[in-house]
Design a protein around this motif. Structure first.
Motif, PDB file in Angstrom:
ATOM      1  N   THR A 214       0.841  -1.194   0.000  1.00 20.36           N
ATOM      2  CA  THR A 214       0.000   0.000   0.000  1.00 20.36           C
ATOM      3  C   THR A 214       0.879   1.248   0.000  1.00 20.36           C
ATOM      4  O   THR A 214       2.068   1.196   0.361  1.00 20.36           O
ATOM      5  CB  THR A 214      -0.905   0.035   1.242  1.00 20.36           C
ATOM      6  OG1 THR A 214      -0.086   0.209   2.414  1.00 20.36           O
ATOM      7  CG2 THR A 214      -1.708  -1.254   1.369  1.00 20.36           C
ATOM      8  N   PRO A 215       0.321   2.395  -0.401  1.00 19.50           N
ATOM      9  CA  PRO A 215       1.114   3.633  -0.330  1.00 19.50           C
ATOM     10  C   PRO A 215       1.648   3.904   1.077  1.00 19.50           C
ATOM     11  O   PRO A 215       2.781   4.378   1.233  1.00 19.50           O
ATOM     12  CB  PRO A 215       0.126   4.718  -0.783  1.00 19.50           C
ATOM     13  CG  PRO A 215      -0.841   3.987  -1.662  1.00 19.50           C
ATOM     14  CD  PRO A 215      -0.989   2.622  -1.042  1.00 19.50           C
ATOM     15  N   GLU A 216       0.851   3.601   2.101  1.00 23.58           N
ATOM     16  CA  GLU A 216       1.294   3.834   3.477  1.00 23.58           C
ATOM     17  C   GLU A 216       2.459   2.917   3.849  1.00 23.58           C
ATOM     18  O   GLU A 216       3.406   3.336   4.531  1.00 23.58           O
ATOM     19  CB  GLU A 216       0.128   3.621   4.444  1.00 23.58           C
ATOM     20  CG  GLU A 216      -1.008   4.615   4.315  1.00 23.58           C
ATOM     21  CD  GLU A 216      -1.944   4.324   3.141  1.00 23.58           C
ATOM     22  OE1 GLU A 216      -2.757   5.200   2.796  1.00 23.58           O
ATOM     23  OE2 GLU A 216      -1.844   3.217   2.551  1.00 23.58           O
ATOM     24  N   GLN A 217       2.393   1.665   3.405  1.00 24.09           N
ATOM     25  CA  GLN A 217       3.492   0.739   3.670  1.00 24.09           C
ATOM     26  C   GLN A 217       4.757   1.177   2.953  1.00 24.09           C
ATOM     27  O   GLN A 217       5.852   1.167   3.541  1.00 24.09           O
ATOM     28  CB  GLN A 217       3.098  -0.671   3.239  1.00 24.09           C
ATOM     29  CG  GLN A 217       2.042  -1.320   4.111  1.00 24.09           C
ATOM     30  CD  GLN A 217       1.518  -2.608   3.522  1.00 24.09           C
ATOM     31  OE1 GLN A 217       1.572  -2.831   2.300  1.00 24.09           O
ATOM     32  NE2 GLN A 217       0.981  -3.492   4.363  1.00 24.09           N
ATOM     33  N   ARG A 218       4.637   1.575   1.715  1.00 25.91           N
ATOM     34  CA  ARG A 218       5.809   2.006   0.961  1.00 25.91           C
ATOM     35  C   ARG A 218       6.431   3.260   1.576  1.00 25.91           C
ATOM     36  O   ARG A 218       7.661   3.382   1.648  1.00 25.91           O
ATOM     37  CB  ARG A 218       5.443   2.251  -0.506  1.00 25.91           C
ATOM     38  CG  ARG A 218       5.218   0.982  -1.300  1.00 25.91           C
ATOM     39  CD  ARG A 218       5.097   1.233  -2.787  1.00 25.91           C
ATOM     40  NE  ARG A 218       6.263   1.892  -3.358  1.00 25.91           N
ATOM     41  CZ  ARG A 218       6.462   2.055  -4.669  1.00 25.91           C
ATOM     42  NH1 ARG A 218       5.563   1.575  -5.526  1.00 25.91           N
ATOM     43  NH2 ARG A 218       7.527   2.661  -5.128  1.00 25.91           N
ATOM     44  N   GLU A 219       5.594   4.187   2.012  1.00 25.86           N
ATOM     45  CA  GLU A 219       6.111   5.411   2.620  1.00 25.86           C
ATOM     46  C   GLU A 219       6.901   5.107   3.880  1.00 25.86           C
ATOM     47  O   GLU A 219       8.003   5.648   4.082  1.00 25.86           O
ATOM     48  CB  GLU A 219       4.958   6.357   2.931  1.00 25.86           C
ATOM     49  CG  GLU A 219       5.400   7.673   3.545  1.00 25.86           C
ATOM     50  CD  GLU A 219       4.233   8.603   3.863  1.00 25.86           C
ATOM     51  OE1 GLU A 219       4.503   9.758   4.248  1.00 25.86           O
ATOM     52  OE2 GLU A 219       3.070   8.173   3.745  1.00 25.86           O
ATOM     53  N   LEU A 220       6.367   4.239   4.740  1.00 27.09           N
ATOM     54  CA  LEU A 220       7.064   3.912   5.984  1.00 27.09           C
ATOM     55  C   LEU A 220       8.343   3.141   5.706  1.00 27.09           C
ATOM     56  O   LEU A 220       9.406   3.455   6.267  1.00 27.09           O
ATOM     57  CB  LEU A 220       6.147   3.101   6.906  1.00 27.09           C
ATOM     58  CG  LEU A 220       6.795   2.564   8.186  1.00 27.09           C
ATOM     59  CD1 LEU A 220       7.447   3.679   8.993  1.00 27.09           C
ATOM     60  CD2 LEU A 220       5.769   1.808   9.021  1.00 27.09           C
ATOM     61  N   ALA A 247       0.287  -4.562  10.740  1.00 26.80           N
ATOM     62  CA  ALA A 247      -0.707  -3.539  11.069  1.00 26.80           C
ATOM     63  C   ALA A 247      -0.975  -3.550  12.561  1.00 26.80           C
ATOM     64  O   ALA A 247      -1.132  -4.612  13.173  1.00 26.80           O
ATOM     65  CB  ALA A 247      -2.000  -3.803  10.296  1.00 26.80           C
ATOM     66  N   ARG A 252      -2.735   0.738  11.235  1.00 31.46           N
ATOM     67  CA  ARG A 252      -1.611   1.481  10.690  1.00 31.46           C
ATOM     68  C   ARG A 252      -0.371   0.597  10.589  1.00 31.46           C
ATOM     69  O   ARG A 252      -0.120  -0.222  11.490  1.00 31.46           O
ATOM     70  CB  ARG A 252      -1.302   2.683  11.579  1.00 31.46           C
ATOM     71  CG  ARG A 252      -2.435   3.695  11.681  1.00 31.46           C
ATOM     72  CD  ARG A 252      -2.191   4.678  12.798  1.00 31.46           C
ATOM     73  NE  ARG A 252      -2.138   4.001  14.097  1.00 31.46           N
ATOM     74  CZ  ARG A 252      -2.384   4.578  15.262  1.00 31.46           C
ATOM     75  NH1 ARG A 252      -2.691   5.866  15.297  1.00 31.46           N
ATOM     76  NH2 ARG A 252      -2.310   3.907  16.388  1.00 31.46           N
ATOM     77  N   PRO A 253       0.438   0.755   9.539  1.00 31.07           N
ATOM     78  CA  PRO A 253       1.656  -0.059   9.447  1.00 31.07           C
ATOM     79  C   PRO A 253       2.679   0.364  10.489  1.00 31.07           C
ATOM     80  O   PRO A 253       2.864   1.559  10.751  1.00 31.07           O
ATOM     81  CB  PRO A 253       2.162   0.215   8.026  1.00 31.07           C
ATOM     82  CG  PRO A 253       1.595   1.549   7.670  1.00 31.07           C
ATOM     83  CD  PRO A 253       0.269   1.639   8.375  1.00 31.07           C
TER      84      PRO A 253
END
Length: 288
Positions: A214-220, A247, A252-253
């Motif tokens: 996900t975008p959130e996973q990639r960002e983190l 999660a 949230r990741p």
């Protein structure tokens, strides 16, 4: 002149690492001379290689001092010895958390049940370990403390984390980086069964499948990779990295593992372009 690359493994890794049969031919096809070797083989001429790439050195966890002494002696190693020294002890998660990145809450060497994180289940593991060895999932605080006592009595650092219930359904997200850039992702299924206690025969490669990040996973995950240079001043750029996320209760990741030593790259589950990314990363490391 042909550049020579060592893909560095262990006795067992040379036999069963599923990444090596894909990585070695891809590098050879790109024009590199490739040797698949054991890190503890005294006959290897490390100075004769333009780059030594740490791969399935899975026995480092019980030979850490010897492994790090070897790493210090290899002239062109990726990831480099400073990265390996930091990353082979999971206390590095303290640094990741101190950098402001979300990490699964961890208590180190708890002295009593009052020190345990608030949870219904806990995971106990030694800070130096690989392949979920000496690791277990517990529902009884007494079992948690008995496991902690066993580890600390052996001179090891014990870490206790709340078991993240999302893992039972969603597994862990493994995000792979090559040359500092995101390459691909995979889903790792749950490894710790409730009530099974400590086991030494878990297989972290079984059941892994491709999965979009996900975008959130990639960002983190990218933020973790980008933080490493500031956490390890003077370290050579990372050739490879795997950031394992889960999660939390809010979905949230959060960071579970930062794998910079000998992570499976899950090349059999990766898209074809992952091999070209690996080849490019190796070439860039040699040219640097």
């Amino acid at each position: 002149m042909t550049s020579r690359v060592a893909l560095v493994s262990s006795e067992r890794g040379l036999r069963v690492d599923p990444d090596l049969p894909l990585a070695a031919p891809a590098l050879r096809e790109a024009g590199f001379a490739v040797d698949c070797v054991r890190w503890d083989d005294p006959a290897v001429d490390w100075a004769g290689h333009d780059l030594a790439v740490v791969r399935s050195c899975w026995d480092y966890a019980w030979r850490r001092a010897e492994f790090l002494a070897w790493a210090d002696a290899v002239p062109r190693l990726r990831n480099d010895a400073g990265v390996l020294r930091w990353n082979t002890d999971k206390t590095h998660l303290r640094d990741v958390a101190a950098a402001g990145l979300p990490v699964v809450p961890t208590v180190w060497d708890p002295a009593s049940t009052a020190d345990l994180p608030d949870a219904e289940e806990w995971v106990v593991k030694p800070s130096v370990s690989a392949g979920s060895r000496d690791t277990a999932r517990w529902t009884d605080p007494g079992d948690v403390m008995a496991h902690v006592a066993q580890l600390t009595a052996a001179g090891r650092t014990a870490m206790v984390q709340p078991y993240q219930a999302s893992v039972d359904d969603a597994g862990e997200a493994a995000l792979l980086f090559l040359g500092g850039r995101f390459s691909h992702a995979a889903r790792k299924p749950p490894m710790l069964g409730r009530g099974e206690g400590v086991r030494q025969d878990r297989n972290g490669r079984r059941g892994v499948r491709p999965a979009p990040a996900t975008p959130e996973q990639r960002e983190l995950a990218q933020a973790v990779v980008d933080a490493v240079p500031s956490l390890l001043r003077g370290a050579a750029p990372l050739l490879y990295a795997r950031i394992d996320l889960v999660a939390d209760a809010a979905g949230r990741p959060v960071v579970l593992e930062v794998e910079l030593t000998e992570p499976n790259l899950f090349l059999p589950q990766a898209p074809p372009e992952a091999l070209s990314r690996l080849v490019r990363a190796v070439g860039d490391a040699i040219a640097a």
